[in-house]
Design an enzyme around this catalytic site. Structure first.
Site, PDB file in Angstrom:
ATOM      1  N   ASN A   1       6.962   1.050  -1.850  1.00 40.43           N
ATOM      2  CA  ASN A   1       6.848   0.653  -3.253  1.00 40.43           C
ATOM      3  C   ASN A   1       8.098   1.036  -4.040  1.00 40.43           C
ATOM      4  OD1 ASN A   1       4.182   1.211  -5.759  1.00 40.43           O
ATOM      5  ND2 ASN A   1       5.886  -0.211  -5.743  1.00 40.43           N
TER       6      ASN A   1
ATOM      7  N   ALA B   1       0.811  -1.209   0.000  1.00 34.34           N
ATOM      8  CA  ALA B   1       0.000   0.000   0.000  1.00 34.34           C
ATOM      9  C   ALA B   1       0.846   1.261   0.000  1.00 34.34           C
ATOM     10  CB  ALA B   1      -0.916   0.006   1.225  1.00 34.34           C
ATOM     11  N   CYS B   2       2.005   1.189   0.611  1.00 37.03           N
ATOM     12  CA  CYS B   2       2.810   2.369   0.908  1.00 37.03           C
ATOM     13  C   CYS B   2       3.649   2.819  -0.285  1.00 37.03           C
ATOM     14  CB  CYS B   2       3.729   2.048   2.085  1.00 37.03           C
ATOM     15  SG  CYS B   2       4.951   3.311   2.451  1.00 37.03           S
ATOM     16  N   PRO B   3       3.527   4.082  -0.705  1.00 40.97           N
ATOM     17  CA  PRO B   3       4.315   4.536  -1.859  1.00 40.97           C
ATOM     18  C   PRO B   3       5.805   4.571  -1.580  1.00 40.97           C
ATOM     19  CG  PRO B   3       3.218   6.395  -0.811  1.00 40.97           C
ATOM     20  CD  PRO B   3       2.664   5.153  -0.170  1.00 40.97           C
ATOM     21  N   TRP B   4       6.193   4.846  -0.345  1.00 44.87           N
ATOM     22  CA  TRP B   4       7.611   4.886   0.021  1.00 44.87           C
ATOM     23  C   TRP B   4       8.207   3.483  -0.072  1.00 44.87           C
ATOM     24  CZ3 TRP B   4       7.836  10.013   0.245  1.00 44.87           C
ATOM     25  CH2 TRP B   4       6.739  10.720   0.742  1.00 44.87           C
TER      26      TRP B   4
END
Length: 322
Positions: free
Chosen positions: A60, A55-58
């Protein structure tokens, strides 16, 4: 080692990190060591473990670069459940809700990421974030700052991986100044700008974040006119860092974080084309995106923003075809 009970509440309500003026101010990452030859954390195959949330863009970012550089056999990865609650990111066994792709901790069998933070530092007082890079030999956290982890992955193992993977350089010397310059304002107004908009607790703080966000999207739209990559004519970390925000924009940030002055698919054709090309043409991007984890985390976990926890059905499709 057991956690200090005085710090048991270290995972705060996310809105508690807003200042008195209502503005959300992100905490700095706490563990900032590097994998490097001759250092405390040398580049050894199989020594390190990466904890992420889809879920987390960081997080990802790190999953994309791990795949780009062919480090799958060098650095194992574990995916937490997207259903983050009061104790922070849970592993599969600790989550009340089940979702495909969530995993349990293979190293210590703990229930939450927080337990690993306390194992590394029993006096830890910060938030329990992902990505988090763990040293299995020293049994501690190496780094939990995504921008530094992707740079480690970019070079640290180059003399141990195939030549074609070693040749991939997402932070080339001739473009570093330009990349650094773009990273600075893109981080502040876009990557973090969506959070500053969504977690603001006053109208003025929200508008002070959302207007610069869209000004920067306008700027990026112009930069990508007639181009496939943000900086120069090659894939760089600037693309990776921006991609993980833009792919979440229409499904999450547009509605959940009230970033609705425009949408990527309807108002930013160059950004939309750039994003779709990275996703559909590069498995390192496509295969590290899990749309269900993304939507369920934001809409279910942020009860201060979405009290009902209802997860929207759309957008359909999650990302448009080329």
């Amino acid at each position: 080692m057991a956690a200090n009970p005085e710090h048991a509440d270290a995972q705060k309500n996310i809105l508690a990190w807003a200042s008195k003026d209502g503005a959300f101010r992100r905490q700095a990452s706490s563990f900032r060591n590097f994998i490097e030859k001759g250092g405390e954390f040398p580049p050894e195959k199989g020594r390190y473990h990466l904890y992420i949330s889809h879920a987390c863009p960081w997080a990802n970012r790190t999953a994309i670069v791990r795949r780009l550089k062919g480090l799958e056999s060098f650095i194992d990865v574990t995916v937490v459940s997207p259903y983050m609650a009061a104790l922070g990111w849970p592993f599969k066994k600790a989550s009340d809700l089940s979702i495909e792709g969530a995993e349990d901790d293979p190293l210590y069998g703990v229930s939450h990421i927080r337990e690993l933070y306390f194992k590394a530092n029993p006096e830890y007082k910060g938030r329990f974030t992902v990505p988090m890079l763990w040293d299995k030999k020293a049994e501690t956290i190496v780094n939990n700052e995504s921008s530094e982890i992707i740079r480690m992955f970019n070079t640290a193992f180059n003399d141990q991986i195939p030549e074609d993977k070693a040749a991939i350089d997402i932070y080339p010397k001739d473009l570093q100044a330009e990349i650094d310059s773009a990273n600075e304002w893109v981080y502040d107004t876009v990557n973090n700008g969506v959070y500053k908009s969504g977690f603001a607790t006053t109208q003025s703080a929200y508008e002070a974040a959302v207007k610069p966000l869209f000004a920067s999207l306008d700027r990026l739209e112009g930069m990508l006119a007639g181009k496939d990559y943000l900086i120069g004519n090659r894939l760089t970390e600037a693309d990776v860092r921006l991609f993980t925000t833009i792919i979440r924009f229409d499904p999450v940030y547009h509605g959940h974080f009230k970033c609705n002055i425009g949408s990527i698919r309807h108002n930013y054709p160059n950004l939309n084309r750039w994003m779709k090309q990275l996703y559909w043409n590069n498995a390192s991007f496509k295969d590290t995106i899990n749309q269900e984890h993304i939507k369920h985390h934001y809409y279910w976990s942020h009860k201060q923003v979405n009290p009902t926890g209802i997860v929207p059905v759309g957008p359909i499709p999650f990302i448009e075809p080329l």
